[in-house]
Design a protein around this motif. Structure first.
Motif, PDB file in Angstrom:
ATOM      1  N   GLY A  44      15.910  47.357  43.837  1.00 37.93           N
ATOM      2  CA  GLY A  44      17.073  47.990  43.208  1.00 37.93           C
ATOM      3  C   GLY A  44      18.287  47.092  43.197  1.00 37.93           C
ATOM      4  N   VAL A  45      18.070  45.815  42.931  1.00 36.32           N
ATOM      5  CA  VAL A  45      19.145  44.821  43.023  1.00 36.32           C
ATOM      6  C   VAL A  45      19.957  44.780  41.728  1.00 36.32           C
ATOM      7  CG1 VAL A  45      19.599  42.330  43.218  1.00 36.32           C
ATOM      8  CG2 VAL A  45      17.926  43.418  44.712  1.00 36.32           C
ATOM      9  N   ILE A  46      21.263  44.636  41.870  1.00 34.83           N
ATOM     10  CA  ILE A  46      22.157  44.415  40.732  1.00 34.83           C
ATOM     11  C   ILE A  46      22.287  42.912  40.528  1.00 34.83           C
ATOM     12  CG2 ILE A  46      24.521  44.667  39.861  1.00 34.83           C
ATOM     13  CD1 ILE A  46      24.716  47.186  41.643  1.00 34.83           C
ATOM     14  N   VAL A  47      22.001  42.429  39.329  1.00 38.96           N
ATOM     15  CA  VAL A  47      22.099  41.007  39.004  1.00 38.96           C
ATOM     16  C   VAL A  47      23.192  40.822  37.965  1.00 38.96           C
ATOM     17  CG1 VAL A  47      20.888  38.939  38.214  1.00 38.96           C
ATOM     18  CG2 VAL A  47      19.631  40.741  39.423  1.00 38.96           C
ATOM     19  N   GLN A  48      24.153  39.939  38.261  1.00 38.41           N
ATOM     20  CA  GLN A  48      25.273  39.698  37.364  1.00 38.41           C
ATOM     21  C   GLN A  48      25.356  38.226  36.978  1.00 38.41           C
ATOM     22  OE1 GLN A  48      28.350  41.112  40.067  1.00 38.41           O
ATOM     23  NE2 GLN A  48      28.788  42.802  38.675  1.00 38.41           N
ATOM     24  N   GLY A  49      25.504  37.968  35.708  1.00 43.93           N
ATOM     25  CA  GLY A  49      25.853  36.631  35.261  1.00 43.93           C
ATOM     26  C   GLY A  49      27.368  36.539  35.177  1.00 43.93           C
ATOM     27  N   ILE A  50      27.930  35.484  35.712  1.00 45.39           N
ATOM     28  CA  ILE A  50      29.390  35.321  35.752  1.00 45.39           C
ATOM     29  C   ILE A  50      29.783  34.101  34.930  1.00 45.39           C
ATOM     30  CG2 ILE A  50      31.416  34.997  37.206  1.00 45.39           C
ATOM     31  CD1 ILE A  50      30.029  37.618  37.802  1.00 45.39           C
ATOM     32  N   CYS A  53      26.493  35.223  46.353  1.00 45.01           N
ATOM     33  CA  CYS A  53      27.241  34.454  45.355  1.00 45.01           C
ATOM     34  C   CYS A  53      26.488  33.142  45.163  1.00 45.01           C
ATOM     35  CB  CYS A  53      28.669  34.192  45.823  1.00 45.01           C
ATOM     36  SG  CYS A  53      29.644  35.692  46.076  1.00 45.01           S
ATOM     37  N   GLU A  54      25.755  33.028  44.054  1.00 46.34           N
ATOM     38  CA  GLU A  54      24.910  31.862  43.823  1.00 46.34           C
ATOM     39  C   GLU A  54      25.712  30.798  43.085  1.00 46.34           C
ATOM     40  OE1 GLU A  54      22.326  29.283  44.313  1.00 46.34           O
ATOM     41  OE2 GLU A  54      22.958  29.416  42.212  1.00 46.34           O
ATOM     42  N   MET A  55      25.952  29.684  43.780  1.00 48.98           N
ATOM     43  CA  MET A  55      26.788  28.607  43.246  1.00 48.98           C
ATOM     44  C   MET A  55      26.045  27.281  43.151  1.00 48.98           C
ATOM     45  SD  MET A  55      29.620  30.327  43.066  1.00 48.98           S
ATOM     46  CE  MET A  55      30.852  31.378  43.833  1.00 48.98           C
ATOM     47  N   GLY A 108      21.403  45.567  46.936  1.00 51.19           N
ATOM     48  CA  GLY A 108      22.451  44.560  47.006  1.00 51.19           C
ATOM     49  C   GLY A 108      22.805  43.994  45.641  1.00 51.19           C
ATOM     50  N   ARG A 109      23.725  43.039  45.657  1.00 53.55           N
ATOM     51  CA  ARG A 109      24.219  42.423  44.424  1.00 53.55           C
ATOM     52  C   ARG A 109      24.004  40.919  44.474  1.00 53.55           C
ATOM     53  NH1 ARG A 109      29.823  40.426  43.208  1.00 53.55           N
ATOM     54  NH2 ARG A 109      30.638  41.554  45.000  1.00 53.55           N
ATOM     55  N   VAL A 110      23.515  40.360  43.370  1.00 51.15           N
ATOM     56  CA  VAL A 110      23.394  38.911  43.217  1.00 51.15           C
ATOM     57  C   VAL A 110      24.245  38.506  42.016  1.00 51.15           C
ATOM     58  CG1 VAL A 110      21.871  36.938  42.842  1.00 51.15           C
ATOM     59  CG2 VAL A 110      21.057  38.904  44.173  1.00 51.15           C
ATOM     60  N   ILE A 149      25.846  30.590  48.375  1.00 58.09           N
ATOM     61  CA  ILE A 149      24.798  29.585  48.303  1.00 58.09           C
ATOM     62  C   ILE A 149      25.291  28.438  47.431  1.00 58.09           C
ATOM     63  CG2 ILE A 149      22.411  29.121  47.643  1.00 58.09           C
ATOM     64  CD1 ILE A 149      21.794  32.057  48.119  1.00 58.09           C
ATOM     65  N   GLY A 150      25.545  27.293  48.057  1.00 55.14           N
ATOM     66  CA  GLY A 150      26.117  26.144  47.366  1.00 55.14           C
ATOM     67  C   GLY A 150      27.591  26.011  47.699  1.00 55.14           C
ATOM     68  N   CYS A 151      27.924  25.044  48.542  1.00 55.38           N
ATOM     69  CA  CYS A 151      29.303  24.882  49.017  1.00 55.38           C
ATOM     70  C   CYS A 151      30.023  23.732  48.324  1.00 55.38           C
ATOM     71  CB  CYS A 151      29.330  24.700  50.534  1.00 55.38           C
ATOM     72  SG  CYS A 151      28.785  26.171  51.417  1.00 55.38           S
ATOM     73  N   GLY A 152      29.842  23.637  47.005  1.00 58.90           N
ATOM     74  CA  GLY A 152      30.730  22.803  46.226  1.00 58.90           C
ATOM     75  C   GLY A 152      32.110  23.442  46.225  1.00 58.90           C
ATOM     76  N   PRO A 153      33.077  22.857  45.533  1.00 59.41           N
ATOM     77  CA  PRO A 153      34.439  23.395  45.581  1.00 59.41           C
ATOM     78  C   PRO A 153      34.554  24.877  45.253  1.00 59.41           C
ATOM     79  CG  PRO A 153      34.466  21.208  44.627  1.00 59.41           C
ATOM     80  CD  PRO A 153      33.022  21.558  44.813  1.00 59.41           C
ATOM     81  N   ILE A 154      33.838  25.352  44.236  1.00 56.22           N
ATOM     82  CA  ILE A 154      33.962  26.767  43.882  1.00 56.22           C
ATOM     83  C   ILE A 154      33.311  27.650  44.941  1.00 56.22           C
ATOM     84  CG2 ILE A 154      33.392  28.530  42.164  1.00 56.22           C
ATOM     85  CD1 ILE A 154      33.739  26.446  40.007  1.00 56.22           C
ATOM     86  N   GLY A 155      32.196  27.211  45.504  1.00 52.33           N
ATOM     87  CA  GLY A 155      31.591  27.952  46.605  1.00 52.33           C
ATOM     88  C   GLY A 155      32.513  28.032  47.807  1.00 52.33           C
ATOM     89  N   LEU A 156      33.196  26.931  48.109  1.00 56.21           N
ATOM     90  CA  LEU A 156      34.145  26.920  49.228  1.00 56.21           C
ATOM     91  C   LEU A 156      35.306  27.873  48.964  1.00 56.21           C
ATOM     92  CD1 LEU A 156      34.100  23.066  49.845  1.00 56.21           C
ATOM     93  CD2 LEU A 156      33.175  24.812  51.393  1.00 56.21           C
TER      94      LEU A 156
END
Length: 347
Positions: free
Chosen positions: A286-292, A242-244, A262-264, A175-182
């Protein structure tokens, strides 16, 4: 010892813009390496600093040289440097960590409590020469293009996001196709994703997403992102998000479209608090949420370098524009407009 002056793009005042100036070439400390910058790329963080938004106003302290993504050649080493030599082609990990706080002692240097960031908290790389501690230097293969080597740092963010959990055979939404999303799209495909859905509101970047390997591209205004995600996964929802984007509405949509269990993974930085239905969209699912944040030092660098060398990930299509450092204003306008991939500056 190299002496003289160099051109540098300064964040010269507490306001919008930047200014090209002549400054002294850095003097090395005994544990540092001096690198002649061959290519540097503009990050979203640099755009925040250039525009002088609320985040930049609260974080950075001009005047100083900004920029943090680069590649170059070592031209001088300090007296106590042992593993880097003059002539090495290098990039750099941009997080300066203390090595002594509890996360560092656990080996989690990427979440050091005292992290400083090159080009944010210290002088950066929008210049001809940059001095950095030896431990931050990453050696590149001799045949790697400088422009590709320069984007390994943000590619590490994408790899850290994608590879923080099981990927083989999973459906993935970027979600979000800036350079890192791409970048994340290509990495997910290389890691064995069964399907990669790309979401954005910019047509240019959605087309780039196709080139980078997206299975399905979805315009998040023209189409209903949640409905399309559910439909594209047989009614079950997406395995890995992958939230970008950093957009509050998009973040809410991410939790609506993720499957049970699932994983966010969230790399984006929303500028304001985001309201989420924790009960129904996280707890009951039962979602896994991760800050990156950042890159794992240095296992993520190994993954990135090996993916590039394997040929399974090609970042060249992402390098859409190149400018000499003197034309930085044109480069930043392009980044702000968003009709680009990765923008390279050549000092």
């Amino acid at each position: 010892m190299l002496r003289g002056q160099m051109k540098a793009l300064m964040k010269h005042h507490r306001g919008a813009g930047g200014r090209l100036e002549e400054v002294d070439i850095p003097t090395l400390r005994e544990n540092e390496v001096l690198v002649r910058v061959k290519a540097t790329s503009i990050c979203g963080t640099d755009v925040h600093i250039y525009k002088w938004d609320e985040w930049a106003q609260s974080r950075v302290h001009p005047p100083y040289i900004f920029g943090h993504e680069f590649a170059g050649e070592v031209v001088e080493v300090g007296q106590k440097v042992t593993n880097v030599q003059v002539g090495d082609k290098v990039s750099a990990e941009t997080h300066l960590v203390c090595g002594a706080c509890p996360p560092c002692l656990r080996g989690q240097y990427h979440i050091c409590l005292r992290t400083k960031i090159i080009g944010v908290d210290t002088n950066g790389c929008f210049t001809e020469y940059v001095a950095l501690p030896e431990r931050n230097i990453w050696k590149n293969p001799k045949n790697m293009l400088y422009e590709v080597a320069a984007i390994q740092e943000p590619m590490g963010n994408a790899a850290h996001t994608v590879l923080s959990g099981e990927m083989t055979g999973k459906t993935v939404a970027v979600i979000g196709c800036g350079p890192i999303g791409l970048m994340a799209i290509s990495i997910a495909q290389a890691a064995g994703a069964s399907k990669v859905l790309a979401f954005d509101v910019n047509e240019y970047r959605l087309q780039l997403a196709k080139r980078m390997g997206a299975t399905i591209v979805i315009h998040s205004i023209k189409e209903d992102p949640v409905k399309q995600a559910i439909k594209s996964t047989g009614g079950y929802g997406v395995d890995v998000i992958c939230e970008m984007s950093g957009n509050p509405a998009a973040i809410n949509q991410a939790f609506k479209m993720v499957t049970n269990g699932g994983r966010v993974s969230i790399l984006s930085l929303p500028t304001r608090p985001v309201e989420i239905d924790v009960t129904n969209d996280i707890v009951f699912k039962g979602v896994i949420v991760q800050g990156i944040t950042g890159r794992k030092m240095f296992s993520t660098w190994q993954q990135v370098s090996q993916l590039l060398q394997s040929g399974k990930v090609d970042m060249v299509p992402l390098l859409t524009h190149r400018f000499p450092l003197e034309k930085f204003e044109e480069a930043f306008v392009l980044m702000i407009q968003g009709n680009c991939g990765k923008v390279i500056l050549i000092p």
